[in-house]
Scaffold this motif. Structure first.
Motif, PDB file in Angstrom:
ATOM      1  N   ILE A 107      20.572 -30.357-116.722  1.00 37.65           N
ATOM      2  CA  ILE A 107      19.528 -29.428-116.454  1.00 37.65           C
ATOM      3  C   ILE A 107      18.621 -30.359-115.333  1.00 37.65           C
ATOM      4  O   ILE A 107      17.957 -31.268-115.591  1.00 37.65           O
ATOM      5  CB  ILE A 107      18.539 -29.693-117.849  1.00 37.65           C
ATOM      6  CG1 ILE A 107      19.213 -29.181-119.041  1.00 37.65           C
ATOM      7  CG2 ILE A 107      17.213 -28.538-117.754  1.00 37.65           C
ATOM      8  CD1 ILE A 107      18.638 -29.664-120.284  1.00 37.65           C
ATOM      9  N   LEU A 109      15.986 -31.542-112.978  1.00 37.01           N
ATOM     10  CA  LEU A 109      14.541 -31.690-113.010  1.00 37.01           C
ATOM     11  C   LEU A 109      13.978 -31.959-111.541  1.00 37.01           C
ATOM     12  O   LEU A 109      14.928 -32.785-110.949  1.00 37.01           O
ATOM     13  CB  LEU A 109      14.012 -32.810-113.790  1.00 37.01           C
ATOM     14  CG  LEU A 109      14.398 -32.191-115.475  1.00 37.01           C
ATOM     15  CD1 LEU A 109      13.777 -33.592-116.260  1.00 37.01           C
ATOM     16  CD2 LEU A 109      13.670 -31.148-115.892  1.00 37.01           C
ATOM     17  N   VAL A 131       8.819 -33.585-120.399  1.00 42.80           N
ATOM     18  CA  VAL A 131       9.621 -33.126-119.107  1.00 42.80           C
ATOM     19  C   VAL A 131       8.938 -33.887-117.937  1.00 42.80           C
ATOM     20  O   VAL A 131       7.852 -33.605-117.643  1.00 42.80           O
ATOM     21  CB  VAL A 131       9.590 -31.651-119.054  1.00 42.80           C
ATOM     22  CG1 VAL A 131      10.023 -31.070-117.828  1.00 42.80           C
ATOM     23  CG2 VAL A 131       9.811 -30.848-120.435  1.00 42.80           C
ATOM     24  N   ILE A 136      11.516 -25.401-114.557  1.00 40.34           N
ATOM     25  CA  ILE A 136      12.646 -25.472-115.452  1.00 40.34           C
ATOM     26  C   ILE A 136      13.726 -24.645-114.573  1.00 40.34           C
ATOM     27  O   ILE A 136      13.417 -23.590-114.262  1.00 40.34           O
ATOM     28  CB  ILE A 136      12.270 -24.690-116.814  1.00 40.34           C
ATOM     29  CG1 ILE A 136      11.565 -25.585-117.585  1.00 40.34           C
ATOM     30  CG2 ILE A 136      13.474 -24.867-117.505  1.00 40.34           C
ATOM     31  CD1 ILE A 136      10.811 -24.787-118.838  1.00 40.34           C
ATOM     32  N   PHE A 163      14.719 -27.660-123.888  1.00 43.55           N
ATOM     33  CA  PHE A 163      15.398 -28.700-123.625  1.00 43.55           C
ATOM     34  C   PHE A 163      15.957 -29.275-124.928  1.00 43.55           C
ATOM     35  O   PHE A 163      17.107 -29.837-125.179  1.00 43.55           O
ATOM     36  CB  PHE A 163      14.416 -29.934-122.868  1.00 43.55           C
ATOM     37  CG  PHE A 163      13.996 -29.319-121.739  1.00 43.55           C
ATOM     38  CD1 PHE A 163      15.076 -29.513-120.680  1.00 43.55           C
ATOM     39  CD2 PHE A 163      12.751 -29.556-121.350  1.00 43.55           C
ATOM     40  CE1 PHE A 163      14.705 -29.156-119.351  1.00 43.55           C
ATOM     41  CE2 PHE A 163      12.457 -29.166-120.166  1.00 43.55           C
ATOM     42  CZ  PHE A 163      13.509 -28.950-118.999  1.00 43.55           C
ATOM     43  N   GLN A 167      20.041 -30.133-125.375  1.00 41.15           N
ATOM     44  CA  GLN A 167      20.337 -31.386-125.569  1.00 41.15           C
ATOM     45  C   GLN A 167      21.362 -31.357-127.070  1.00 41.15           C
ATOM     46  O   GLN A 167      22.231 -32.215-126.908  1.00 41.15           O
ATOM     47  CB  GLN A 167      19.217 -32.367-126.105  1.00 41.15           C
ATOM     48  CG  GLN A 167      18.479 -32.766-124.728  1.00 41.15           C
ATOM     49  CD  GLN A 167      17.431 -33.762-124.895  1.00 41.15           C
ATOM     50  OE1 GLN A 167      16.286 -33.438-125.792  1.00 41.15           O
ATOM     51  NE2 GLN A 167      17.263 -34.732-124.118  1.00 41.15           N
ATOM     52  N   MET A 173      19.389 -33.948-119.086  1.00 47.67           N
ATOM     53  CA  MET A 173      18.302 -33.993-117.957  1.00 47.67           C
ATOM     54  C   MET A 173      18.408 -34.877-116.876  1.00 47.67           C
ATOM     55  O   MET A 173      18.296 -36.069-117.050  1.00 47.67           O
ATOM     56  CB  MET A 173      16.642 -34.044-118.848  1.00 47.67           C
ATOM     57  CG  MET A 173      16.358 -32.906-119.574  1.00 47.67           C
ATOM     58  SD  MET A 173      15.048 -32.727-120.476  1.00 47.67           S
ATOM     59  CE  MET A 173      15.497 -33.602-121.914  1.00 47.67           C
TER      60      MET A 173
END
Length: 213
Positions: A107, A109, A131, A136, A163, A167, A173
């Motif tokens: 993911i 970031l 986060v 996102i 998230f 996960q 992330m």
């Protein structure tokens, strides 16, 4: 290369919205959620593809509208959900289009800086669902996993929902230091007289929802 849709809910703060829109020129598509925006912002977003809400449905349900549109439009491979008080630096969309999110199970970031303090967000790992980035980014497969965000949470915890769900399926992330954005804190929450009550209700709802994920 993945084709990217950038989705942005808007309501207040014309200067933030103008700056946000000016920095996404490398997106393949832009979708605006007009969350009962001010008249000035309505003029600003007139040329863009948009969904217009007669009343403020709040941010999490606006995100649901973005994800629903994305799922229905298969010309896009990735969606960036971008708040209107954030603007992207350089060619973030182009760089993200080169990342195979599902193969890597990441993911993406970004690192961000405050437009006021100009201090870097130094967090490099996520704790307790937080986060350390400023938007996102989700692949089609990821959206299918997290859509819809429960209607019980309106302003807060939408990102936690996304998230936490991912996960569970071993998505990680990952902070990419070359993906940068600027946060220019808007007045959207402070201008909502009911915000405090909604956030308190969101906390109670999230306490129940998080136990069922």
């Amino acid at each position: 290369m993945n084709k990217i849709l950038v989705g942005i809910p808007v309501i207040y703060d014309t200067n933030c919205v103008r700056r946000c829109l000016a920095h996404i020129k490398d997106a393949d598509g832009i979708l605006i959620i007009d969350n009962n925006a001010t008249a000035e912002i309505k003029k600003l977003i007139e040329p863009y593809n948009k969904i217009v809400n007669a009343k403020n449905v709040y941010v999490n349900q606006a995100w649901n509208q973005l994800m629903e549109y994305f799922l229905a439009h298969h010309e896009f491979d990735t969606i960036i959900i971008l708040n209107s008080d954030i603007y992207l630096k350089h060619d973030v969309c182009t760089k993200i289009s080169l990342i195979d999110l599902d193969v890597q199970k990441v993911i993406p970031l970004v690192t961000g800086v405050s437009a006021f303090s100009d201090s870097a967000i130094k967090t490099t790992q996520v704790v307790d669902g937080g986060v350390p980035g400023v938007f996102i980014c989700l692949s089609r497969k990821m959206v299918e996993i997290v859509y819809p965000i429960p209607s019980e949470i309106k302003l807060w915890f939408g990102d936690n929902w996304i998230f936490n769900k991912l996960q569970l399926l071993d998505y990680k992330m990952t902070v990419y230091s070359d993906l940068q954005a600027i946060m220019d804190w808007s007045r959207s929450i402070s201008l909502l007289p009911e915000a405090h009550t909604i956030i308190e209700d969101d906390k109670k709802a999230w306490n129940l929802i998080s136990k069922k994920i």
